[in-house]
Design an enzyme around this catalytic site. Structure first.
Site, PDB file in Angstrom:
ATOM      1  N   ARG A 256       8.931  -9.140  14.479  1.00  0.00           N
ATOM      2  CA  ARG A 256       8.869  -9.371  15.924  1.00  0.00           C
ATOM      3  C   ARG A 256       8.811 -10.858  16.288  1.00  0.00           C
ATOM      4  O   ARG A 256       8.998 -11.218  17.450  1.00  0.00           O
ATOM      5  CB  ARG A 256       7.666  -8.630  16.517  1.00  0.00           C
ATOM      6  CG  ARG A 256       7.908  -7.149  16.698  1.00  0.00           C
ATOM      7  CD  ARG A 256       6.677  -6.439  17.236  1.00  0.00           C
ATOM      8  NE  ARG A 256       5.687  -6.225  16.203  1.00  0.00           N
ATOM      9  CZ  ARG A 256       4.475  -5.696  16.417  1.00  0.00           C
ATOM     10  NH1 ARG A 256       4.119  -5.362  17.657  1.00  0.00           N
ATOM     11  NH2 ARG A 256       3.634  -5.512  15.428  1.00  0.00           N
TER      12      ARG A 256
ATOM     13  N   ARG B 182       6.182 -46.782  14.777  1.00  0.00           N
ATOM     14  CA  ARG B 182       6.641 -45.952  13.666  1.00  0.00           C
ATOM     15  C   ARG B 182       5.750 -46.160  12.441  1.00  0.00           C
ATOM     16  O   ARG B 182       4.893 -47.043  12.417  1.00  0.00           O
ATOM     17  CB  ARG B 182       8.113 -46.265  13.378  1.00  0.00           C
ATOM     18  CG  ARG B 182       9.038 -45.857  14.519  1.00  0.00           C
ATOM     19  CD  ARG B 182      10.414 -46.488  14.409  1.00  0.00           C
ATOM     20  NE  ARG B 182      11.069 -46.177  13.155  1.00  0.00           N
ATOM     21  CZ  ARG B 182      12.175 -46.768  12.720  1.00  0.00           C
ATOM     22  NH1 ARG B 182      12.748 -47.726  13.461  1.00  0.00           N
ATOM     23  NH2 ARG B 182      12.712 -46.436  11.576  1.00  0.00           N
TER      24      ARG B 182
ATOM     25  N   ALA C 168       1.458 -10.489   3.421  1.00  0.00           N
ATOM     26  CA  ALA C 168       2.710 -10.090   2.780  1.00  0.00           C
ATOM     27  C   ALA C 168       3.779  -9.630   3.752  1.00  0.00           C
ATOM     28  O   ALA C 168       4.948  -9.506   3.385  1.00  0.00           O
ATOM     29  CB  ALA C 168       2.440  -8.974   1.764  1.00  0.00           C
TER      30      ALA C 168
ATOM     31  N   TYR D 283      12.066 -55.388  19.115  1.00  0.00           N
ATOM     32  CA  TYR D 283      11.982 -54.571  17.903  1.00  0.00           C
ATOM     33  C   TYR D 283      11.421 -55.422  16.774  1.00  0.00           C
ATOM     34  O   TYR D 283      11.974 -56.495  16.458  1.00  0.00           O
ATOM     35  CB  TYR D 283      13.357 -54.034  17.500  1.00  0.00           C
ATOM     36  CG  TYR D 283      13.323 -53.383  16.133  1.00  0.00           C
ATOM     37  CD1 TYR D 283      12.644 -52.183  15.943  1.00  0.00           C
ATOM     38  CD2 TYR D 283      13.939 -53.977  15.034  1.00  0.00           C
ATOM     39  CE1 TYR D 283      12.577 -51.585  14.693  1.00  0.00           C
ATOM     40  CE2 TYR D 283      13.885 -53.382  13.784  1.00  0.00           C
ATOM     41  CZ  TYR D 283      13.196 -52.191  13.614  1.00  0.00           C
ATOM     42  OH  TYR D 283      13.127 -51.606  12.385  1.00  0.00           O
TER      43      TYR D 283
END
Length: 484
Positions: A19, A344, A14, A377
């Site tokens: 920090r 990809r 919780a 490509y």
């Protein structure tokens, strides 16, 4: 699995974690493929608890959504105000009782920012708790330097815990103790519920401290014990980015050691980083500078790296992947990828295929033995078996509004500097000439030539660039005597 199945595990998550200096809640910071709280939940699940409750507070909507994504069966209890660890545990127990759950047995309480804690250590805590018939069992650790930690004070004869003394309150003899409190506990459920109702808030913070339960049950005549963690580093909590980096290093070392002991060669562990979900087979090799992330798997005899970053990617047996970035890809057995390839999502390389230097692929299925060796490509495409795609080829899949598909058959030879303007199909065994822009289907076995005829204009440089270096070179070439 231990026979001492907990009635509940309560995870305290919780706090705000100021920090960390981050907009992200502390327990959602990630290391090695899981959030801090995700690591704790995974370790807790190894105990097969009857109930698993995470106490949330700061940014609870984010934390709850994250928990629902990683473990939909986790319950959450909302601590609207952070009033101490005792209050947090009471909030969790009230959530369970409000749902009709009657706890009988052991309740284990863990902190949501201790990602190095293992299920084995939690199991040992539960086993010790049951074997020693304790009301409370503290998970402790013996550390090289106990400065700043609460010391575990034991009865010299029985080994029972008589006190947890904070560093600032400890005398010289107590400060010499190296056994410290981890903040992780096993409780008898019924005694815990009763004791939490007696915890006071008359302290400097005005909070309900969970550690006060130990004194309450001890004064009632019950035994408090401790179980020592095998590795003190497991109990490390994360409060800032420095500690997060240290925990990541330690966990990464643990994962790599496990892989190496299982038969994986990791050439340089110091420069290799893997997630907890990565899977290896024996005799895989990982070269320096490699990151293996997400649900990545590396099969027998495959070599990954140097300098590869693979996410959610399957590498087949005997494949070689170097200087490559891949995400959501499948690399077939014996395939060769790189250097400097980019695979990809949706890329599926068949066995013994190749995606070579400076090749990018996306949503592409590449057949067995097919090669895309250089500077190309390939997007939204299906290529058959044993086809060769010439250098500097582009699969033109996007018309500015929609993506379109290109199909290249098996045993095709396409020339260098080809543009395949989708949608288009190249039939089996077809050839395309270098420099062609292919806009129409090519029948099987055909040669497609789609380029303008070459025309040489003699004397153009002398007329248009008189006096230039090019003109002088051409003039000199025309005046050279013929060879003997």
């Amino acid at each position: 699995m231990s026979a001492n199945r907990p009635a509940a595990v309560v995870v305290l998550a919780a706090g705000e974690g100021t920090r960390m200096k981050s907009a992200t809640p502390k327990v959602l910071h990630a290391l090695c493929g899981r959030s801090l709280v995700g690591h704790v939940v995974a370790a807790s699940r190894e105990l097969d608890p009857q109930n698993l409750v995470v106490v949330v507070g700061h940014a609870r909507e984010q934390v709850q959504a994250h928990l629902a994504g990683i473990d939909p069966d986790v319950r959450t209890a909302v601590q609207h105000e952070q009033k101490g660890t005792g209050h947090a545990v009471r909030t969790a127990l009230e959530e369970l009782s409000g749902s009709g759950v009657v706890l009988d047995g052991t309740v284990i309480v863990v902190c949501g920012d201790t990602p190095l804690l293992t299920g084995e250590t939690l199991r040992r805590l539960g086993d010790t708790h049951a074997a020693d018939k304790n009301a409370v069992t503290v998970l402790s650790a013996e550390v090289p330097d106990a400065t700043g930690y609460g010391r575990i004070v034991r009865d010299a004869d029985t080994g029972a815990v008589t006190a947890i003394v904070e560093h600032k309150d400890a005398g010289d003899a107590q400060r010499a103790i190296r056994e410290i409190n981890s903040g992780v506990f096993a409780f008898d459920a019924r005694l815990l519920v009763d004791a939490l109702g007696k915890v006071r808030t008359d302290n400097s913070q005005g909070e309900e401290y969970l550690t006060d339960v130990l004194g309450i049950v001890r004064e009632a005549g019950h035994r408090v014990g401790a179980a020592v963690a095998a590795d003190h580093r497991e109990i490390l909590g994360i409060n800032n980015r420095v500690q997060l980096a240290e925990a990541r290093r330690l966990l990464n070392e643990r994962l790599l050691e496990r892989a190496m002991l299982a038969g994986v060669t990791v050439v340089d562990p110091a420069s290799t980083f893997i997630d907890v979900s990565v899977v290896f087979e024996q005799d895989a090799t990982v070269h320096p500078g490699t990151q293996l992330l997400g649900a990545t798997s590396v099969a027998t005899g495959a070599e990954v790296g140097p300098h590869a970053r693979l996410t959610d990617t399957a590498v087949g047996a005997g494949a070689v992947v170097s200087f490559t970035v891949a995400e959501g890809a499948r690399i077939g057995a014996g395939a060769n990828v790189g250097p400097y390839a980019y695979l990809r999502p949706g890329t599926d390389l068949g066995p013994k295929s190749k995606a070579g230097a400076y090749v990018e692929m996306k949503n592409a299925s590449i057949g067995e033995g097919t090669k895309v060796p250089h500077l190309s490509y390939v997007g939204d495409a299906t290529i058959g078996e044993f086809t060769n795609i010439g250098a500097a080829s582009v699969f033109v899949n996007y018309d500015g509004e929609a993506k379109h598909h290109t199909t290249v058959g098996s045993h095709c030879r396409t020339g260098s500097d080809n543009m395949f303007v989708a949608p288009v199909t190249i039939g089996d065994g077809a050839y395309t000439a270098a420099g062609s822009v292919i806009t129409k289907d090519v029948p099987p076995g055909s040669l497609a030539v789609a380029r303008g005829q070459q025309r040489n204009i003699e004397g153009w440089v002398a007329r248009k660039r008189p006096g230039s270096a090019a003109a002088q070179a051409a003039s000199a070439a025309r005046q050279e005597p013929e060879g003997e």
